[in-house]
Design a protein around this motif. Sequence first.
Motif, mmCIF file in Angstrom:
data_model
loop_
_atom_site.group_PDB
_atom_site.id
_atom_site.type_symbol
_atom_site.label_atom_id
_atom_site.label_comp_id
_atom_site.label_asym_id
_atom_site.label_seq_id
_atom_site.Cartn_x
_atom_site.Cartn_y
_atom_site.Cartn_z
ATOM 1 N N MET A 140 0.605 -1.253 -0.087
ATOM 2 C CA MET A 140 -0.066 0.071 0.056
ATOM 3 C C MET A 140 0.803 1.161 0.003
ATOM 4 S SD MET A 140 -3.337 -0.686 0.223
ATOM 5 C CE MET A 140 -4.321 0.683 0.802
ATOM 6 N N ALA A 141 0.360 2.433 -0.462
ATOM 7 C CA ALA A 141 1.104 3.518 -0.741
ATOM 8 C C ALA A 141 -0.025 4.452 -0.409
ATOM 9 C CB ALA A 141 1.624 3.704 -2.026
ATOM 10 N N TYR A 142 0.404 5.712 -0.175
ATOM 11 C CA TYR A 142 -0.567 7.034 0.005
ATOM 12 C C TYR A 142 -0.008 8.094 -0.695
ATOM 13 C CZ TYR A 142 -2.926 4.014 3.561
ATOM 14 O OH TYR A 142 -3.394 3.293 4.238
ATOM 15 N N GLY A 143 -0.917 9.023 -1.169
ATOM 16 C CA GLY A 143 -0.207 10.259 -1.836
ATOM 17 C C GLY A 143 -0.164 11.069 -0.649
ATOM 18 N N ASN A 144 0.833 12.072 -0.773
ATOM 19 C CA ASN A 144 1.280 13.033 0.026
ATOM 20 C C ASN A 144 0.613 14.417 -0.171
ATOM 21 O OD1 ASN A 144 3.175 13.648 -1.576
ATOM 22 N ND2 ASN A 144 4.845 13.313 -0.212
ATOM 23 N N TRP A 145 -0.229 14.488 -0.984
ATOM 24 C CA TRP A 145 -0.615 16.029 -1.583
ATOM 25 C C TRP A 145 -1.381 16.844 -0.389
ATOM 26 C CZ3 TRP A 145 -1.543 11.695 -4.339
ATOM 27 C CH2 TRP A 145 -2.589 11.039 -4.315
ATOM 28 N N ARG A 146 -1.870 16.236 0.768
ATOM 29 C CA ARG A 146 -2.537 16.966 1.935
ATOM 30 C C ARG A 146 -1.502 16.791 3.016
ATOM 31 N NH1 ARG A 146 -6.884 19.597 0.831
ATOM 32 N NH2 ARG A 146 -7.321 19.260 3.015
ATOM 33 N N GLN A 147 -0.439 16.276 2.879
ATOM 34 C CA GLN A 147 0.438 15.783 4.411
ATOM 35 C C GLN A 147 1.083 17.147 4.847
ATOM 36 O OE1 GLN A 147 2.556 12.519 4.213
ATOM 37 N NE2 GLN A 147 3.608 13.042 6.119
ATOM 38 N N TYR A 148 1.604 17.984 3.813
ATOM 39 C CA TYR A 148 2.739 18.983 4.108
ATOM 40 C C TYR A 148 1.928 20.327 3.928
ATOM 41 C CZ TYR A 148 6.092 15.048 4.277
ATOM 42 O OH TYR A 148 6.433 13.922 4.456
ATOM 43 N N THR A 149 1.756 21.265 4.713
ATOM 44 C CA THR A 149 1.084 22.562 4.591
ATOM 45 C C THR A 149 1.555 23.490 3.567
ATOM 46 O OG1 THR A 149 0.574 22.583 7.206
ATOM 47 C CG2 THR A 149 0.404 24.594 5.893
ATOM 48 N N ALA A 150 3.034 23.357 3.267
ATOM 49 C CA ALA A 150 3.654 24.406 2.406
ATOM 50 C C ALA A 150 3.301 23.883 1.127
ATOM 51 C CB ALA A 150 5.081 24.305 2.497
ATOM 52 N N VAL A 151 2.932 22.742 0.799
ATOM 53 C CA VAL A 151 2.602 22.453 -0.489
ATOM 54 C C VAL A 151 1.374 21.732 -0.852
ATOM 55 C CG1 VAL A 151 4.911 22.241 -1.653
ATOM 56 C CG2 VAL A 151 3.841 20.118 -0.344
ATOM 57 N N ARG A 152 0.565 21.662 0.248
ATOM 58 C CA ARG A 152 -0.961 21.237 0.222
ATOM 59 C C ARG A 152 -1.691 21.408 -1.097
ATOM 60 N NH1 ARG A 152 -3.123 21.687 5.870
ATOM 61 N NH2 ARG A 152 -1.716 19.905 5.967
ATOM 62 N N THR A 153 -2.271 20.453 -1.741
ATOM 63 C CA THR A 153 -3.074 20.797 -2.933
ATOM 64 C C THR A 153 -2.309 21.162 -4.004
ATOM 65 O OG1 THR A 153 -4.192 22.565 -2.660
ATOM 66 C CG2 THR A 153 -5.242 20.514 -1.745
ATOM 67 N N HIS A 154 -0.861 21.228 -3.832
ATOM 68 C CA HIS A 154 0.004 22.031 -5.116
ATOM 69 C C HIS A 154 -0.657 21.211 -6.244
ATOM 70 C CE1 HIS A 154 3.371 22.729 -7.346
ATOM 71 N NE2 HIS A 154 3.784 23.670 -6.527
ATOM 72 N N PRO A 155 -0.703 22.110 -7.482
ATOM 73 C CA PRO A 155 -1.072 21.533 -8.747
ATOM 74 C C PRO A 155 0.101 20.370 -9.380
ATOM 75 C CG PRO A 155 -0.459 23.610 -9.135
ATOM 76 C CD PRO A 155 -0.615 23.489 -7.709
ATOM 77 N N GLY A 156 1.068 20.443 -8.787
ATOM 78 C CA GLY A 156 2.318 19.523 -9.188
ATOM 79 C C GLY A 156 1.699 18.142 -8.893
ATOM 80 N N PHE A 157 0.930 17.871 -7.934
ATOM 81 C CA PHE A 157 0.709 16.388 -7.356
ATOM 82 C C PHE A 157 -0.508 15.889 -8.383
ATOM 83 C CE2 PHE A 157 2.007 18.050 -3.331
ATOM 84 C CZ PHE A 157 2.819 16.960 -3.125
ATOM 85 N N ALA A 158 -0.967 16.754 -9.255
ATOM 86 C CA ALA A 158 -2.338 16.453 -10.017
ATOM 87 C C ALA A 158 -2.087 15.146 -10.965
ATOM 88 C CB ALA A 158 -2.665 17.407 -10.828
ATOM 89 N N GLU A 159 -0.967 14.986 -11.730
ATOM 90 C CA GLU A 159 -0.802 13.962 -12.577
ATOM 91 C C GLU A 159 -0.609 12.762 -11.684
ATOM 92 O OE1 GLU A 159 2.515 12.546 -15.915
ATOM 93 O OE2 GLU A 159 2.963 14.151 -14.533
ATOM 94 N N LEU A 160 0.112 12.858 -10.355
ATOM 95 C CA LEU A 160 0.295 11.507 -9.646
ATOM 96 C C LEU A 160 -0.992 11.266 -8.979
ATOM 97 C CD1 LEU A 160 2.036 9.436 -8.086
ATOM 98 C CD2 LEU A 160 2.402 11.162 -6.341
ATOM 99 N N ALA A 161 -1.705 12.084 -8.667
ATOM 100 C CA ALA A 161 -3.035 11.575 -7.798
ATOM 101 C C ALA A 161 -4.004 10.997 -9.193
ATOM 102 C CB ALA A 161 -3.879 12.949 -7.630
ATOM 103 N N ARG A 162 -4.117 11.572 -10.402
ATOM 104 C CA ARG A 162 -4.726 11.094 -11.371
ATOM 105 C C ARG A 162 -4.530 9.711 -11.851
ATOM 106 N NH1 ARG A 162 -4.410 16.084 -13.559
ATOM 107 N NH2 ARG A 162 -2.807 15.159 -15.083
ATOM 108 N N PHE A 163 -3.215 9.299 -11.569
ATOM 109 C CA PHE A 163 -2.390 8.110 -11.930
ATOM 110 C C PHE A 163 -3.210 6.975 -10.950
ATOM 111 C CE2 PHE A 163 0.721 4.818 -11.635
ATOM 112 C CZ PHE A 163 0.907 4.177 -12.932
ATOM 113 N N VAL A 164 -3.359 7.643 -9.757
ATOM 114 C CA VAL A 164 -3.947 6.417 -8.901
ATOM 115 C C VAL A 164 -5.098 6.494 -8.403
ATOM 116 C CG1 VAL A 164 -1.687 6.222 -7.677
ATOM 117 C CG2 VAL A 164 -3.050 7.838 -6.759
#
Length: 64
Positions: free
Chosen positions: A1-25
């Motif tokens: 199992m793995a988890y995306g970290n797009w909500r984990q770190y305040t400085a980059v929370r929901t950063h658009p750079g995570f979009a491709e990775l999130a879509r992939f999973v």
Amino acid sequence: MAYGNWRQYTAVRTHPGFAELARFVGQDHESARRGFPLAGVDIDTFWQIVLHCACRINELAGYD
């Protein structure tokens, strides 16, 4: 199992750079993250997307 970290770190929370990775999973980088199994993931494609994600996050200076 793995988890995306797009909500984990305040400085980059929901950063658009995570979009491709999130879509992939099958997730949305602006929504809650859920675990996903790595067993069925093409690891070479996954790794390319992870590296692209890291580059996008680090190149978009000034993101709030």
